[in-house]
Each structure stands twice: as C-alpha cells, then as structure tokens.
Design an enzyme around this catalytic site. Structure first.
Site, PDB file in Angstrom:
ATOM      1  N   ARG A 276       0.810  -1.226   0.000  1.00 42.44           N
ATOM      2  CA  ARG A 276       0.000   0.000   0.000  1.00 42.44           C
ATOM      3  C   ARG A 276       0.835   1.263   0.000  1.00 42.44           C
ATOM      4  O   ARG A 276       0.360   2.337  -0.345  1.00 42.44           O
ATOM      5  CB  ARG A 276      -0.902   0.028   1.243  1.00 42.44           C
ATOM      6  CG  ARG A 276      -1.876  -1.134   1.334  1.00 42.44           C
ATOM      7  CD  ARG A 276      -2.500  -1.189   2.714  1.00 42.44           C
ATOM      8  NE  ARG A 276      -1.452  -1.380   3.732  1.00 42.44           N
ATOM      9  CZ  ARG A 276      -1.610  -1.129   5.031  1.00 42.44           C
ATOM     10  NH1 ARG A 276      -2.761  -0.649   5.477  1.00 42.44           N
ATOM     11  NH2 ARG A 276      -0.615  -1.340   5.882  1.00 42.44           N
TER      12      ARG A 276
ATOM     13  N   GLU B 126       7.346   7.551  11.515  1.00 40.84           N
ATOM     14  CA  GLU B 126       7.231   8.699  12.409  1.00 40.84           C
ATOM     15  C   GLU B 126       8.428   9.591  12.143  1.00 40.84           C
ATOM     16  O   GLU B 126       9.559   9.182  12.374  1.00 40.84           O
ATOM     17  CB  GLU B 126       7.221   8.245  13.871  1.00 40.84           C
ATOM     18  CG  GLU B 126       6.029   7.366  14.214  1.00 40.84           C
ATOM     19  CD  GLU B 126       6.142   6.748  15.596  1.00 40.84           C
ATOM     20  OE1 GLU B 126       7.262   6.679  16.138  1.00 40.84           O
ATOM     21  OE2 GLU B 126       5.103   6.337  16.130  1.00 40.84           O
TER      22      GLU B 126
ATOM     23  N   ASN C 153       7.946  25.435   7.478  1.00 42.56           N
ATOM     24  CA  ASN C 153       8.200  25.855   6.101  1.00 42.56           C
ATOM     25  C   ASN C 153       8.218  24.656   5.162  1.00 42.56           C
ATOM     26  O   ASN C 153       8.559  23.536   5.565  1.00 42.56           O
ATOM     27  CB  ASN C 153       9.560  26.557   5.998  1.00 42.56           C
ATOM     28  CG  ASN C 153       9.637  27.808   6.847  1.00 42.56           C
ATOM     29  OD1 ASN C 153       8.635  28.451   7.115  1.00 42.56           O
ATOM     30  ND2 ASN C 153      10.839  28.161   7.270  1.00 42.56           N
TER      31      ASN C 153
ATOM     32  N   ARG D 226      20.287  26.301  -1.543  1.00 46.56           N
ATOM     33  CA  ARG D 226      19.719  27.257  -0.592  1.00 46.56           C
ATOM     34  C   ARG D 226      20.616  27.319   0.642  1.00 46.56           C
ATOM     35  O   ARG D 226      20.883  26.317   1.269  1.00 46.56           O
ATOM     36  CB  ARG D 226      18.299  26.859  -0.207  1.00 46.56           C
ATOM     37  CG  ARG D 226      17.336  26.789  -1.401  1.00 46.56           C
ATOM     38  CD  ARG D 226      15.923  26.426  -0.945  1.00 46.56           C
ATOM     39  NE  ARG D 226      15.041  26.173  -2.070  1.00 46.56           N
ATOM     40  CZ  ARG D 226      14.266  27.082  -2.655  1.00 46.56           C
ATOM     41  NH1 ARG D 226      14.304  28.330  -2.240  1.00 46.56           N
ATOM     42  NH2 ARG D 226      13.473  26.749  -3.654  1.00 46.56           N
TER      43      ARG D 226
ATOM     44  N   HIS E  61      22.354  29.573   5.622  1.00 47.13           N
ATOM     45  CA  HIS E  61      21.549  30.531   6.350  1.00 47.13           C
ATOM     46  C   HIS E  61      21.720  30.351   7.858  1.00 47.13           C
ATOM     47  O   HIS E  61      21.944  29.249   8.342  1.00 47.13           O
ATOM     48  CB  HIS E  61      20.068  30.354   5.995  1.00 47.13           C
ATOM     49  CG  HIS E  61      19.775  30.597   4.560  1.00 47.13           C
ATOM     50  ND1 HIS E  61      18.754  29.953   3.884  1.00 47.13           N
ATOM     51  CD2 HIS E  61      20.367  31.410   3.640  1.00 47.13           C
ATOM     52  CE1 HIS E  61      18.726  30.370   2.621  1.00 47.13           C
ATOM     53  NE2 HIS E  61      19.693  31.246   2.451  1.00 47.13           N
TER      54      HIS E  61
ATOM     55  N   LYS F 250      16.344  24.376  13.554  1.00 41.48           N
ATOM     56  CA  LYS F 250      15.544  23.793  12.479  1.00 41.48           C
ATOM     57  C   LYS F 250      15.560  22.269  12.565  1.00 41.48           C
ATOM     58  O   LYS F 250      16.595  21.664  12.845  1.00 41.48           O
ATOM     59  CB  LYS F 250      16.102  24.204  11.111  1.00 41.48           C
ATOM     60  CG  LYS F 250      16.015  25.693  10.838  1.00 41.48           C
ATOM     61  CD  LYS F 250      16.684  26.054   9.525  1.00 41.48           C
ATOM     62  CE  LYS F 250      16.640  27.558   9.287  1.00 41.48           C
ATOM     63  NZ  LYS F 250      17.380  27.934   8.072  1.00 41.48           N
TER      64      LYS F 250
ATOM     65  N   HIS G 220      22.955  26.516   7.909  1.00 34.52           N
ATOM     66  CA  HIS G 220      22.235  25.446   7.216  1.00 34.52           C
ATOM     67  C   HIS G 220      22.131  25.743   5.731  1.00 34.52           C
ATOM     68  O   HIS G 220      21.894  26.878   5.322  1.00 34.52           O
ATOM     69  CB  HIS G 220      20.822  25.310   7.798  1.00 34.52           C
ATOM     70  CG  HIS G 220      20.015  24.245   7.134  1.00 34.52           C
ATOM     71  ND1 HIS G 220      18.915  24.522   6.356  1.00 34.52           N
ATOM     72  CD2 HIS G 220      20.174  22.903   7.113  1.00 34.52           C
ATOM     73  CE1 HIS G 220      18.410  23.377   5.909  1.00 34.52           C
ATOM     74  NE2 HIS G 220      19.160  22.386   6.338  1.00 34.52           N
TER      75      HIS G 220
ATOM     76  N   TYR H 209      10.503  21.932   7.003  1.00 34.47           N
ATOM     77  CA  TYR H 209      11.277  22.121   8.222  1.00 34.47           C
ATOM     78  C   TYR H 209      10.504  22.912   9.256  1.00 34.47           C
ATOM     79  O   TYR H 209       9.759  23.833   8.943  1.00 34.47           O
ATOM     80  CB  TYR H 209      12.659  22.709   7.958  1.00 34.47           C
ATOM     81  CG  TYR H 209      12.787  23.840   6.985  1.00 34.47           C
ATOM     82  CD1 TYR H 209      13.078  25.126   7.420  1.00 34.47           C
ATOM     83  CD2 TYR H 209      12.672  23.616   5.611  1.00 34.47           C
ATOM     84  CE1 TYR H 209      13.233  26.160   6.519  1.00 34.47           C
ATOM     85  CE2 TYR H 209      12.821  24.646   4.709  1.00 34.47           C
ATOM     86  CZ  TYR H 209      13.100  25.919   5.177  1.00 34.47           C
ATOM     87  OH  TYR H 209      13.243  26.945   4.276  1.00 34.47           O
TER      88      TYR H 209
ATOM     89  N   GLU I 174      18.243  37.712  10.077  1.00 37.33           N
ATOM     90  CA  GLU I 174      18.569  36.557   9.226  1.00 37.33           C
ATOM     91  C   GLU I 174      19.757  36.915   8.341  1.00 37.33           C
ATOM     92  O   GLU I 174      19.816  38.012   7.779  1.00 37.33           O
ATOM     93  CB  GLU I 174      17.373  36.200   8.344  1.00 37.33           C
ATOM     94  CG  GLU I 174      16.096  35.926   9.095  1.00 37.33           C
ATOM     95  CD  GLU I 174      16.034  34.533   9.669  1.00 37.33           C
ATOM     96  OE1 GLU I 174      16.771  33.658   9.189  1.00 37.33           O
ATOM     97  OE2 GLU I 174      15.237  34.319  10.605  1.00 37.33           O
TER      98      GLU I 174
ATOM     99  N   LYS J  99      20.078  36.811  -3.445  1.00 39.62           N
ATOM    100  CA  LYS J  99      20.535  37.104  -2.082  1.00 39.62           C
ATOM    101  C   LYS J  99      21.665  36.158  -1.670  1.00 39.62           C
ATOM    102  O   LYS J  99      22.679  36.590  -1.119  1.00 39.62           O
ATOM    103  CB  LYS J  99      19.359  36.992  -1.111  1.00 39.62           C
ATOM    104  CG  LYS J  99      19.719  37.319   0.325  1.00 39.62           C
ATOM    105  CD  LYS J  99      18.491  37.226   1.216  1.00 39.62           C
ATOM    106  CE  LYS J  99      18.855  37.477   2.666  1.00 39.62           C
ATOM    107  NZ  LYS J  99      17.685  37.348   3.553  1.00 39.62           N
ATOM    108  N   ASP J 100      21.491  34.865  -1.919  1.00 36.39           N
ATOM    109  CA  ASP J 100      22.534  33.901  -1.547  1.00 36.39           C
ATOM    110  C   ASP J 100      23.792  34.087  -2.388  1.00 36.39           C
ATOM    111  O   ASP J 100      24.907  33.895  -1.901  1.00 36.39           O
ATOM    112  CB  ASP J 100      22.017  32.462  -1.690  1.00 36.39           C
ATOM    113  CG  ASP J 100      21.030  32.084  -0.590  1.00 36.39           C
ATOM    114  OD1 ASP J 100      20.967  32.808   0.433  1.00 36.39           O
ATOM    115  OD2 ASP J 100      20.321  31.072  -0.743  1.00 36.39           O
TER     116      ASP J 100
END
Length: 198
Positions: free
Chosen positions: A21, A26, A47, A57, A60, A70, A117, A130, A141, A166-167
């Site tokens: 199936r 968890e 997010n 990405r 940060h 996170k 991260h 996250y 930030e 930005k990055d």
C-alpha cells in the site's frame, strides 16, 4: 537521534514500515528529541520549499539569541543537507557535515541555534519541510556564500548550483568574521543551556 560530528546537530533515522500500500514512518518523536537535545522542540513556524535539481539554498543562520533551530526532512525527491559550524570560538569552527535526506530513508536533521544550514536539491521537485523554533525575522537573518572556497563544501558533481540573488551575494566566511556577523560559540551554548533549564 544520533549526534552528528558538529556539536548541536543530530540525525534522526526513523524505522520505515512499507508494504504493497505504501509506507508509514514517524518523522518526529518528542521524547526522543527531548532526550537528545536536552529540551523540547519549540515550534514557531513550519516551512516547505520545492526546488529543481541543482537549487542551492543557504548557508543561512540567525542572530543568537534567539537564533533559529531547524528540524529538516525531505518528503519528495532528495537533497544534500549541510550543517556548518559558523560559531566563532567553536573548536569546530568552519567545519561542515552533509547528510542525504530523501523520500526513501526519511532521515531528518536537527540543527540548534547558531549553526549554519544549506541544502542542494539532487532531484527535480525536491520537497523539504522544516520546523523552526523562531519565525522568520529579516533583520536578524543572514547568510554565508555556500560556494566559498574556504568553506570548501563538497557539493554533488554534475549539478550546476542555482542560487537566489541574495545567496549569490552573501559574504564569505572570512568577511562575516571580519564584520562581526557570526554568532559566538559561548552565546550559543549559553542560549541552549537556558532552554534546558526552562
């Protein structure tokens, strides 16, 4: 949850129950998390990002206190998730560690306040969710160039990194040190201790 080599970061490897199936697992358990981290997970924001292959990405991080811890997993496709120790004064400063997160093993990574991260999408439509201990606050930030040769993160071969504007403009690790942008190891440890005492 098992600790990573960088103090303040853990990997959770769930048992996945699969049959004809589909599967069940968890992806978060409060008792195990609390035992490992020393405090419950504070949840302020959740997010979800969807990325094409090669999307990069990060790196940060947020000012500490309060920082932004996170808890990260990938629910579709695969990413290379990277934790970077950017805490000035840390015995592991400048080190990074990578974990593949995907929709097969269903691993999750927890990184505490003050750690950097980043992740690179290994597949199209890589979907990362996250949980964050604090909400997004633009004024506190920050980012580090994920392609900084001094960090020397080994990103997967065969993928062209696709960064946000930005990055792409983020400072190098050395520039972030020089301008006092990075959190201090002592402040991060003190903040984590305060969470354990609550």
């Amino acid at each position: 949850m098992r600790p990573m080599d960088i103090p303040g970061a853990w990997v959770y490897e769930p048992r996945v129950f699969a049959d004809e199936r589909g599967s069940f697992h968890e992806w978060f358990r409060r008792p195990g998390f609390t035992a490992a981290a020393g405090h419950p997970l504070a949840l302020a924001q959740a997010n979800c990002s969807v990325s094409s292959a090669g999307t990069l990405r990060g790196v940060h991080f947020a000012d500490v206190p309060p920082g932004q811890a996170k808890y990260v997993t990938c629910v579709r496709g695969a990413v290379l998730d990277v934790v970077v120790d950017i805490r000035t004064g840390s015995p592991h400063f400048g080190r990074w560690e990578a974990v593949r997160l995907d929709d097969v093993t269903h691993r999750a990574v927890y990184l505490s306040e003050g750690l950097g991260h980043a992740f690179m999408a290994l597949t199209d439509d890589a979907t990362v969710v996250y949980l964050c201990s604090e909400g997004y606050a633009p004024a506190r930030e920050h980012g580090i160039d994920p392609l900084d040769p001094d960090l020397a993160i080994t990103w997967p071969a065969g993928l062209t990194p696709l960064l946000s504007p930005k990055d792409a403009k983020a400072p190098s690790l050395a520039d972030a040190v020089r301008t006092g942008l990075l959190p201090s190891y002592d402040d991060c440890v003190a903040y984590r201790t305060s969470l354990e005492e609550r």
